[in-house]
Motif scaffolding. Structure first.
Motif, PDB file in Angstrom:
ATOM      1  N   ARG A  59       0.917  -1.193  -0.026  1.00  0.00           N
ATOM      2  CA  ARG A  59      -0.207  -0.025  -0.026  1.00  0.00           C
ATOM      3  C   ARG A  59       0.686   1.511  -0.079  1.00  0.00           C
ATOM      4  N   GLY A  60       1.999   1.181   0.113  1.00  0.00           N
ATOM      5  CA  GLY A  60       3.026   2.273  -0.009  1.00  0.00           C
ATOM      6  C   GLY A  60       3.038   3.063   1.396  1.00  0.00           C
ATOM      7  N   GLU A  61       2.682   2.471   2.363  1.00  0.00           N
ATOM      8  CA  GLU A  61       2.743   2.982   3.717  1.00  0.00           C
ATOM      9  C   GLU A  61       3.938   2.974   4.455  1.00  0.00           C
ATOM     10  N   ASP A  71       3.799  12.454   3.755  1.00  0.00           N
ATOM     11  CA  ASP A  71       3.012  13.759   3.360  1.00  0.00           C
ATOM     12  C   ASP A  71       1.826  13.825   4.087  1.00  0.00           C
ATOM     13  N   SER A  72       1.624  14.951   4.804  1.00  0.00           N
ATOM     14  CA  SER A  72       0.654  15.241   5.735  1.00  0.00           C
ATOM     15  C   SER A  72      -0.823  14.969   4.993  1.00  0.00           C
ATOM     16  N   ALA A  73      -0.881  15.179   3.677  1.00  0.00           N
ATOM     17  CA  ALA A  73      -2.030  15.281   3.105  1.00  0.00           C
ATOM     18  C   ALA A  73      -2.436  13.897   2.157  1.00  0.00           C
ATOM     19  N   THR A  74      -1.453  13.329   1.620  1.00  0.00           N
ATOM     20  CA  THR A  74      -1.406  12.218   0.798  1.00  0.00           C
ATOM     21  C   THR A  74      -0.945  10.997   1.330  1.00  0.00           C
ATOM     22  N   GLY A  75      -0.119  11.140   2.229  1.00  0.00           N
ATOM     23  CA  GLY A  75       0.566   9.883   2.908  1.00  0.00           C
ATOM     24  C   GLY A  75       1.703   9.503   2.271  1.00  0.00           C
ATOM     25  N   LYS A  76       1.910   9.977   0.984  1.00  0.00           N
ATOM     26  CA  LYS A  76       3.212   9.385   0.118  1.00  0.00           C
ATOM     27  C   LYS A  76       4.424   9.638   1.093  1.00  0.00           C
ATOM     28  N   LEU A  77       5.107   8.563   0.947  1.00  0.00           N
ATOM     29  CA  LEU A  77       6.595   8.596   1.495  1.00  0.00           C
ATOM     30  C   LEU A  77       7.564   9.441   0.687  1.00  0.00           C
ATOM     31  N   VAL A  78       8.080  10.510   1.731  1.00  0.00           N
ATOM     32  CA  VAL A  78       9.051  11.205   1.129  1.00  0.00           C
ATOM     33  C   VAL A  78      10.352  11.164   2.009  1.00  0.00           C
TER      34      VAL A  78
END
Length: 439
Positions: free
Chosen positions: A62-64, A277-284
């Motif tokens: 899930r990319g978490e 990312d606080s909005a999308t949850g995508k890992l940066v």
């Protein structure tokens, strides 16, 4: 010249010595390889244990998270030790069993054990005022309102004690557990609670100029208390904190990959740290090996969050706790001290504040000396055992020790947990471990 006066150069030397802890021929791996029959011999269902991998893989897919290393030990045998996913999303470097992780607040139980070593040696008591060794924190002021102006403060009714630091009831705070005026003052003073480029003495001096959020002994508040404990260990023992941990804990327990910085030769083993990312949850990526602050030896080694380690190393520390203070014939603490450390120490009034940033993230639990302690299993919302103890780190790392089940479990990931949508990987890991227990 005193030890403290020499601190900047001495700290550098200590950190360089700490680098020697890293194994030159590969990471120390506890136990034997996972094989048929190993799990069953200690009451674990081997097929059910495989659900750990399924749970972790779901978070990866899930990319978490980028990847994880999980380890389970029961009755002296490692029954599960697996690496999944990648250590870096950009390079697709596979996660491995000897990957190095920033363990952040999982440093705290180690610092607490160091403090208790000094207690056993008669060099300090839980009731001792810390001003005896840290005069920078003598005669503290307390905010009249925890969220109020810094100028509205009164003298503390009593001194901060060693017990207050171990239980996070000192009245100190973190930026995220303080009201806005105090939080901004912490930030302005550079009191971020990680290994830094200023001396411990300068750090303590800056901290001592700010008021407490609460009166000592009245309220549990997650804080810089354990960083102060690291300084306390240094001043009571007469040794630099990094040296004390190396000689009194890491070397006896063969924790070869645990230190306050990563030598260049081992940087390829350090996982990239991610912030969602606080909005999308995508890992940066927020800390990569090539540019990591962990490449440099810290002047002030943070007892509250400065260590890097591996799943195998931390499992040895946790197994020592599970085994009553001894591992492979090396005794670190007595059984009675481990019992004291892992029982509830909070009063009812102190318990009111137990949580993180105003969130009740430990339902059914209380706090001992540096560790969470499970008290009411139904309130926890999951599987487990009353008396289980452990702690986690800001990048999602988590461990626990279950004395009744003779169990140790380690979860290592690198995803900052206080930012973005929350994930429940630690709870799912716990479920997957406990549902595999047969007897």
């Amino acid at each position: 010249m005193s030890t403290m006066t020499k601190l900047p150069l001495a700290a550098l030397a200590a950190a360089l010595l700490a680098g020697l802890l890293f194994a030159t021929s590969g990471s120390f791996i506890p136990g034997s390889a996972f094989a048929k029959g190993d799990a069953e011999s200690v009451g674990i269902d081997r097929e059910r244990l495989g659900r750990i991998a399924d749970a972790v893989q779901g978070y990866i897919d899930r990319g978490e998270i980028a990847g994880a290393v999980t380890l389970v030990e029961r009755r002296g045998r490692v029954v599960w030790f697996e690496a999944q996913g990648v250590a870096d999303l950009g390079t697709a470097e596979p996660m491995s069993k000897d990957t190095l992780f920033r363990i952040y607040s999982m440093t705290k139980p180690i610092t607490s054990v160091a403090t208790l070593i000094l207690l056993e040696e008669g060099k300090l008591r839980l009731t001792d005022p810390i001003a005896k060794w840290i005069p920078e924190l003598a005669q503290p002021q307390v905010l009249n309102d925890p969220a109020g102006a810094l100028t509205a403060a009164s003298p503390a009714p009593r001194a901060i004690t060693v017990r207050d630091l171990l239980t996070h009831c000192s009245g100190l705070a973190y930026t995220f557990t303080a009201g806005e005026p105090l939080s901004k003052a912490y930030t302005a003073a550079g009191l971020d609670g990680t290994s830094m480029g200023i001396t411990a003495a300068e750090w303590a001096a800056r901290l001592g100029k700010l008021p407490l959020a609460y009166a000592p002994g009245t309220h549990w508040n997650y804080s810089l208390s354990t960083d102060v404990l690291g300084l306390l260990v240094e001043r009571v023992s007469g040794m630099l904190f990094a040296d004390f941990l190396r000689t009194r804990l890491f070397e006896p327990l063969e924790m070869r990959d645990t230190a306050f910085f990563v030598p260049d030769a081992e940087l390829s083993r350090l996982a990239t740290n991610y912030t969602p990312d606080s909005a999308t949850g995508k890992l940066v990526a927020s800390d990569s090996p090539a540019t990591s602050t962990y490449r440099q030896a810290p002047v002030f080694a943070s007892g509250g969050g400065g260590l890097v380690s591996t799943a195998a190393d931390y499992a040895r520390f946790a197994a020592m706790l599970r085994n009553g203070g001894v591992l492979d014939g090396e005794r670190v603490l007595s059984r009675k001290t481990i019992e004291l450390m892992t029982m509830r120490h909070l009063t009812e009034s102190e318990q009111v504040g137990f949580g993180l940033g105003g969130r009740d993230v430990f339902p059914g639990a209380s706090f001992g000396l540096g560790v969470m302690v499970s008290e009411e299993l139904p309130r926890s919302g999951g599987l487990g055992t009353v008396g289980r103890h452990g702690w986690g780190g800001a990048a999602g790392t988590w461990y626990w020790v279950d004395p009744k089940e003779e169990l140790v479990a380690i979860l290592m990931i690198q995803r900052m947990s206080m930012v973005g949508p929350p994930i429940a990987i630690s709870k799912d890991f716990e479920t997957a471990v406990y549902q595999a227990i047969g007897d």
